[in-house]
Design a protein around this motif. Structure first.
Motif, mmCIF file in Angstrom:
data_model
loop_
_atom_site.group_PDB
_atom_site.id
_atom_site.type_symbol
_atom_site.label_atom_id
_atom_site.label_comp_id
_atom_site.label_asym_id
_atom_site.label_seq_id
_atom_site.Cartn_x
_atom_site.Cartn_y
_atom_site.Cartn_z
ATOM 1 N N PRO A 136 0.800 -1.224 0.000
ATOM 2 C CA PRO A 136 0.000 0.000 0.000
ATOM 3 C C PRO A 136 0.827 1.265 0.000
ATOM 4 O O PRO A 136 0.323 2.339 -0.219
ATOM 5 C CB PRO A 136 -0.806 -0.110 1.305
ATOM 6 C CG PRO A 136 0.065 -0.920 2.202
ATOM 7 C CD PRO A 136 0.767 -1.895 1.302
ATOM 8 N N GLY A 137 2.125 1.169 0.240
ATOM 9 C CA GLY A 137 2.948 2.365 0.296
ATOM 10 C C GLY A 137 3.474 2.784 -1.054
ATOM 11 O O GLY A 137 3.347 3.915 -1.465
ATOM 12 N N THR A 138 4.094 1.846 -1.765
ATOM 13 C CA THR A 138 4.630 2.158 -3.084
ATOM 14 C C THR A 138 4.225 1.067 -4.054
ATOM 15 O O THR A 138 4.101 -0.084 -3.694
ATOM 16 C CB THR A 138 6.167 2.243 -3.055
ATOM 17 O OG1 THR A 138 6.687 0.983 -2.648
ATOM 18 C CG2 THR A 138 6.642 3.324 -2.099
ATOM 19 N N VAL A 139 4.031 1.439 -5.305
ATOM 20 C CA VAL A 139 3.571 0.493 -6.305
ATOM 21 C C VAL A 139 4.394 0.626 -7.557
ATOM 22 O O VAL A 139 4.661 1.722 -8.025
ATOM 23 C CB VAL A 139 2.092 0.749 -6.656
ATOM 24 C CG1 VAL A 139 1.619 -0.250 -7.694
ATOM 25 C CG2 VAL A 139 1.229 0.659 -5.414
ATOM 26 N N VAL A 174 -6.969 -2.108 -9.112
ATOM 27 C CA VAL A 174 -7.603 -1.123 -8.239
ATOM 28 C C VAL A 174 -6.544 -0.561 -7.301
ATOM 29 O O VAL A 174 -5.936 -1.310 -6.521
ATOM 30 C CB VAL A 174 -8.755 -1.746 -7.430
ATOM 31 C CG1 VAL A 174 -9.371 -0.695 -6.498
ATOM 32 C CG2 VAL A 174 -9.813 -2.320 -8.359
ATOM 33 N N LEU A 175 -6.285 0.740 -7.401
ATOM 34 C CA LEU A 175 -5.311 1.405 -6.545
ATOM 35 C C LEU A 175 -6.046 2.123 -5.417
ATOM 36 O O LEU A 175 -7.020 2.833 -5.655
ATOM 37 C CB LEU A 175 -4.480 2.404 -7.354
ATOM 38 C CG LEU A 175 -3.672 1.813 -8.511
ATOM 39 C CD1 LEU A 175 -2.967 2.914 -9.284
ATOM 40 C CD2 LEU A 175 -2.661 0.794 -8.003
ATOM 41 N N VAL A 231 -1.976 6.074 -3.697
ATOM 42 C CA VAL A 231 -1.883 7.168 -4.667
ATOM 43 C C VAL A 231 -1.917 8.565 -4.063
ATOM 44 O O VAL A 231 -1.569 9.525 -4.748
ATOM 45 C CB VAL A 231 -3.018 7.058 -5.711
ATOM 46 C CG1 VAL A 231 -2.976 5.723 -6.417
ATOM 47 C CG2 VAL A 231 -4.393 7.301 -5.081
ATOM 48 N N MET A 232 -2.322 8.720 -2.821
ATOM 49 C CA MET A 232 -2.511 10.057 -2.272
ATOM 50 C C MET A 232 -1.232 10.890 -2.345
ATOM 51 O O MET A 232 -0.173 10.485 -1.863
ATOM 52 C CB MET A 232 -2.998 9.996 -0.825
ATOM 53 C CG MET A 232 -3.238 11.392 -0.216
ATOM 54 S SD MET A 232 -3.837 11.344 1.486
ATOM 55 C CE MET A 232 -5.496 10.730 1.254
ATOM 56 N N ALA A 233 -1.346 12.076 -2.993
ATOM 57 C CA ALA A 233 -0.242 13.031 -3.130
ATOM 58 C C ALA A 233 0.940 12.466 -3.907
ATOM 59 O O ALA A 233 2.051 12.979 -3.818
ATOM 60 C CB ALA A 233 0.220 13.530 -1.760
ATOM 61 N N HIS A 276 -8.778 4.920 -6.541
ATOM 62 C CA HIS A 276 -9.657 5.336 -5.461
ATOM 63 C C HIS A 276 -8.902 6.264 -4.514
ATOM 64 O O HIS A 276 -8.611 5.899 -3.369
ATOM 65 C CB HIS A 276 -10.175 4.115 -4.701
ATOM 66 C CG HIS A 276 -11.094 3.247 -5.491
ATOM 67 N ND1 HIS A 276 -12.361 2.916 -5.072
ATOM 68 C CD2 HIS A 276 -10.951 2.643 -6.699
ATOM 69 C CE1 HIS A 276 -12.949 2.126 -5.970
ATOM 70 N NE2 HIS A 276 -12.095 1.949 -6.970
ATOM 71 N N GLY A 277 -8.597 7.453 -4.983
ATOM 72 C CA GLY A 277 -7.859 8.389 -4.155
ATOM 73 C C GLY A 277 -7.432 9.592 -4.967
ATOM 74 O O GLY A 277 -7.651 9.657 -6.176
ATOM 75 N N PRO A 278 -6.788 10.591 -4.317
ATOM 76 C CA PRO A 278 -6.400 11.843 -4.978
ATOM 77 C C PRO A 278 -4.909 11.906 -5.319
ATOM 78 O O PRO A 278 -4.096 12.317 -4.489
ATOM 79 C CB PRO A 278 -6.757 12.907 -3.937
ATOM 80 C CG PRO A 278 -6.515 12.204 -2.616
ATOM 81 C CD PRO A 278 -6.739 10.735 -2.839
ATOM 82 N N PRO A 279 -4.510 11.520 -6.535
ATOM 83 C CA PRO A 279 -3.099 11.639 -6.917
ATOM 84 C C PRO A 279 -2.676 13.099 -7.026
ATOM 85 O O PRO A 279 -3.519 14.001 -7.140
ATOM 86 C CB PRO A 279 -3.045 10.969 -8.295
ATOM 87 C CG PRO A 279 -4.342 10.244 -8.452
ATOM 88 C CD PRO A 279 -5.337 10.975 -7.619
#
Length: 338
Positions: free
Chosen positions: A154-157, A184-185, A190-192, A208-211
């Motif tokens: 969940p930290g880096t992909v 599905v991310l 992905v946040m920030a 599912h988040g704010p890149p």
């Protein structure tokens, strides 16, 4: 008397000649001013491009030196050195993204190739000096023939198929060279962060988040659904796909037959594209409202149907390269089998 008349005539001709010279001088000055005003925009853009390369080249040179240094460093210094490279790669990526709104197409392609080369070099040296155990992801077949991919960290992909290069860091998330996958991310992934999707075919990606930023390139027959992107979205080389996202600004290159469900707080730009259709952003997921707040986007400001086409300069006719997606053809359901 005749001599006086001749003298008067001579003086008159002299005055008229001076007036004529003065008028010609003024006309030249006016024309020069007009020319300067008409080319001011072009000169400004050219100046910005020159300045862009002046700032970019030292960053690239420094990263190339760091790639060489990584292979000869003591083992205890490798991790710190790689972390520094990741930070510098991220800063360079952000710089290029911000500059993409004024760079000509040729320069954008050139800088993308440079970034790709640097990322490849980084991945290669990272594997050499600090090899990682490659992870796999569980999958199950869908009725559509796609595979559901669950990314474990969940930290880096960094999911890379077909042996191609990619990189991951605390500030980035990338997917590349995937076929017939459903990914599905999550918000944590992905946040920030800068999200990069490259070389995808017949894939579905849900963010599912704010890149911070979203880059999509070389995609065919894909569905990409994203939460609010706090800054810019760049689309390049997308074909026969469906995209849905909210962002501050959007630029599209070399894209054909693609539907975009869009919320943007600034006028979008397309270039070298055809068959682009736009509609209001309507995808939703749990936590969307919270992500809008995090991204800092104003939902009340939406220029989804205000598109500037760099290949269409006529003011009295609509560009043939983009259109509004008819209401009857817009998607209302976003389930994977729709």
């Amino acid at each position: 008397m005749a001599e006086e008349d001749q003298a008067i005539t001579a003086r008159k001709e002299k005055v008229e000649h001076k007036l004529q010279q003065r008028n010609q001088t003024r006309e030249c000055q006016v024309e020069a001013a007009r020319s300067a005003r008409s080319t001011a925009g072009q000169e400004s853009t050219e100046d910005m491009v020159v300045q862009f390369y002046k700032e970019m080249e030292p960053l690239v040179e420094e990263l190339e030196k760091m790639v060489t240094q990584a292979s000869i460093l003591p083992a205890e210094e490798v991790t710190s050195h790689l972390d520094q490279m990741v930070v510098k790669l991220q800063k360079l990526q952000e710089f290029v993204t911000e500059s993409g709104m004024f760079l000509p197409t040729y320069d954008i392609k050139k800088t993308q190739q440079t970034l790709s080369s640097l990322n490849t070099q980084f991945q290669a040296v990272q594997e050499k000096v600090k090899p990682k155990k490659k992870f796999g992801f569980k999958s199950r077949k869908q009725k559509t023939g796609q595979t559901t991919a669950t990314v474990p960290d969940p930290g880096t992909v960094s999911v890379v198929g077909n042996g191609a290069a990619g990189y991951s860091s605390s500030n980035s998330c990338s997917l590349s060279n995937l076929t017939s996958q459903v990914v599905v991310l999550t918000r944590e992934q992905v946040m920030a962060r800068d999200v990069s999707l490259e070389h995808l075919t017949d894939c579905r990606v849900e963010i599912h988040g704010p890149p911070s930023t979203l880059h999509m390139s070389t995609m065919t027959n894909c569905t990409i659904l994203s939460g609010p992107v706090s800054t810019s979205v760049m689309v390049d080389g997308c074909t026969s796909s469906t995209l849905s996202f909210s962002c501050q600004q959007l630029r599209i290159h070399r894209t054909t037959n693609t539907d975009i469900y869009l919320h943007t707080t600034a006028r979008a730009i397309i270039e070298d594209s055809q068959g682009v259709r736009v509609a209001p952003y309507c995808w939703t997921y749990t936590g969307l409202e919270e992500d809008y707040v995090t991204a800092g986007l104003d939902r009340e400001v939406n220029h989804w149907d205000d598109i500037g086409d760099f290949n269409w300069l006529a003011l009295d006719k609509h560009s043939p390269n983009w259109s509004v997606l008819p209401a009857g053809e817009r998607r209302e359901e976003w389930a994977a089998d729709n």
